[in-house]
Write an enzyme that holds these catalytic residues in place. Structure first.
Site, PDB file in Angstrom:
ATOM      1  N   HIS A   1      14.654   3.705   2.408  1.00 58.14           N
ATOM      2  CA  HIS A   1      13.825   2.725   3.111  1.00 58.14           C
ATOM      3  C   HIS A   1      14.569   2.108   4.291  1.00 58.14           C
ATOM      4  O   HIS A   1      14.183   1.051   4.788  1.00 58.14           O
ATOM      5  CB  HIS A   1      13.403   1.604   2.155  1.00 58.14           C
ATOM      6  CG  HIS A   1      12.730   2.070   0.916  1.00 58.14           C
ATOM      7  ND1 HIS A   1      11.564   2.790   0.949  1.00 58.14           N
ATOM      8  CD2 HIS A   1      13.053   1.936  -0.405  1.00 58.14           C
ATOM      9  CE1 HIS A   1      11.184   3.072  -0.303  1.00 58.14           C
ATOM     10  NE2 HIS A   1      12.074   2.580  -1.137  1.00 58.14           N
TER      11      HIS A   1
ATOM     12  N   HIS B   1       6.969   4.748  -1.494  1.00 56.67           N
ATOM     13  CA  HIS B   1       7.563   5.961  -2.047  1.00 56.67           C
ATOM     14  C   HIS B   1       6.546   7.103  -2.022  1.00 56.67           C
ATOM     15  O   HIS B   1       6.738   8.120  -2.674  1.00 56.67           O
ATOM     16  CB  HIS B   1       8.023   5.743  -3.480  1.00 56.67           C
ATOM     17  CG  HIS B   1       8.833   4.504  -3.664  1.00 56.67           C
ATOM     18  ND1 HIS B   1       8.264   3.287  -3.971  1.00 56.67           N
ATOM     19  CD2 HIS B   1      10.165   4.295  -3.547  1.00 56.67           C
ATOM     20  CE1 HIS B   1       9.234   2.368  -4.060  1.00 56.67           C
ATOM     21  NE2 HIS B   1      10.386   2.951  -3.797  1.00 56.67           N
TER      22      HIS B   1
END
Lengths: 331, 331
Positions: A56, A215
């Site tokens: 991320h 995700h």
């Protein structure tokens, strides 16, 4: 899969080594690469620690530094860090005023940060972020997911901690920012986890996932890929419906348009243009803006929109100086 | 093609409108959207103007502001701006000390900036950037291409102009920075121009383009996709061979690892790790680093490495305060 990669096992340690070498004025790597810590800690302040699965970036390591996080604990790609990492980070950066964990609402993260909190030798409080309005439960979460709004919590609480607010006040402020924050994301393509070597999900060339997680978790629905204007309208409506239109009117807000990693800046500013118009039409007063790749999903094409209502002191803390690898102003 | 898009004709104006709304404290849109200008011009300083085809964001508009550019002229995607744009920008931001055009070495850009210079009513000088060591001529260039090193020229000359250096000194400094700068890029995927709707070039799943240009122009060779470490080694060697190994040893340098738009930050830091090690092994002293998407090629996966030798005052000018949408420090 086409990536810059050696062995997948080496991606995280080598990438962290690169990050710490590039930003040696700001950060240092903890023992065993368990955490990234601020290189100039300030004794006497509440220590802010976040973390979660990697992939991320720049979240969370890119937000370690003056006025934001004191440490970040990186797990493997899309995998929670272990309680040991948070324990070691807490011991390393505790300045005598206690530790605040900022945790995105995923089961693994919550469990591991809680385990670390239970065995910590210093006072620990926790802020849980769950700003994603898309779904009420998801693949790895009971309750809403913590997504891009997490960086807003980290920025605002980081400023308050830097100014000397005590632990309980930092925790209360973090909860307040989370309650004032709403996000929604859309994906045009899947991300590809390096160790998996193939896309996380299948998506047709004329489809998009509305309400996607960071995700690649499923969102609200698989829909036809519309115009940028239509997508922005649907995103804004999802946020506004959740905020309550009347609730949001005439209030100052931050609009964060966050890229997931594979979408060009030109398209992010196009989305910002349409999103801002929709929020303005709902009488939301956009007083601060941030556009770029801040909370990504590896190479996913797509973006999210986040609104944080900046009432009371929130605007002041947002504007306070920050000096990290990925966010810097006033210093 | 999966993009956030309405009609391709609307992408540039709407994206620019979004950019200027998001950064209204820094920039304003010129008449007819011909240029983006600094919102707080400083009379008496040399005005720096750059520009070129869009699709390389944040270059150039993201570098308009204090200590860098005074205006940027955006063409359509991968298309030169017209001479009129540069003329209007020069008239708008000239502060009485003349105008310096910073031009990437592509035939269209060179021709159109030169036409604008010939008819300008203010003193004009030009710095041409050609930092790409890959090839000696290319699809749209005679001589080497101007790539990511252009932003280094803009930063350093911008600081000098802000400090009050006169036009000829700014021009000489820009030429000096360009001579001290070398870049090389690799592509793992093609970019897709929105109006074309299909990838600019074909590339196999196990191939990469070594020495690619920022519009997807061919580089030195199509090769098998190697490990990150091997790719970094080949990139570093291309730069070092051109610099002259003995020439570079023990000199201070900036290392810029620039993403082309579709490559995650985690991979860019992996490449930085390997590149830094290679340059250090050649006794180059990396004293400043920058890692991120700065000079992009729409959604292309890939990256470039840029070295600028920071002799003399160059380090001082690099470190000077800058406040733009995409680069900010010291203020």
């Amino acid at each position: 899969m086409k990536k810059f990669l050696d062995h997948p096992d080496q991606l995280l340690p080598d990438s962290l080594a690169g990050f710490c070498a590039a930003h040696a004025d700001l950060v240092a790597l903890g023992d065993g690469a368990a955490y990234i810590r601020r290189s100039s800690p300030r004794p006497g302040k509440v220590a802010l620690i976040s973390g979660g699965g990697s992939g991320h970036e720049p979240l969370h390591a890119g937000f370690v530094g003056h006025g934001m996080l004191d440490a970040a604990c990186p797990g493997q790609v899309f995998t929670s860090p272990t309680p040991d990492q948070m324990l070691h980070a807490a011991a390393a950066v505790d300045g005598g005023a206690g530790v605040l964990y900022i945790v995105k609402n995923y089961e693994g993260d919550v469990m591991n940060f809680d385990m670390a909190a239970e065995t910590a030798s210093v006072p620990v409080a926790r802020v849980l972020t769950d700003d994603d309005v898309a779904v009420e439960r998801s693949t790895w979460s009971t309750g809403r997911r913590g997504v891009a709004g997490t960086m807003v919590v980290e920025k605002i609480v980081g400023a308050a901690a830097e100014a000397g607010l005590p632990l309980e006040a930092c925790k209360a402020l973090g909860d307040e920012v989370n309650r004032a924050t709403r996000s929604i994301g859309v994906a045009l393509t899947s991300c590809t986890v390096p160790a998996a070597g193939k896309p996380t999900f299948d998506i047709g060339v004329t489809e998009m996932e509305f309400g996607v997680g960071i995700h690649g978790e499923p969102g609200r629905k698989r829909v036809a890929l519309g115009s940028a204007q239509q997508i922005a309208q649907d995103m804004a409506e999802a946020v506004l419906a959740d905020l309550g239109n009347s609730h949001a009117a005439d209030r100052p807000a931050l609009l964060l348009v966050n890229g997931f990693g594979g979408t060009p800046l030109m398209e992010l500013y196009l989305m910002y243009h349409h999103l801002r118009q929709r929020f303005a039409a709902a009488r939301l007063h956009i007083v601060r803006s941030l556009v770029g790749n801040y909370v990504t999903s590896l190479d996913m094409a797509g973006c999210s929109a986040t609104i944080t209502l900046l009432d009371g002191d929130l605007l002041k803390w947002w504007d306070a100086p920050v000096h990290t690898a990925a966010l810097r102003w006033g210093v």
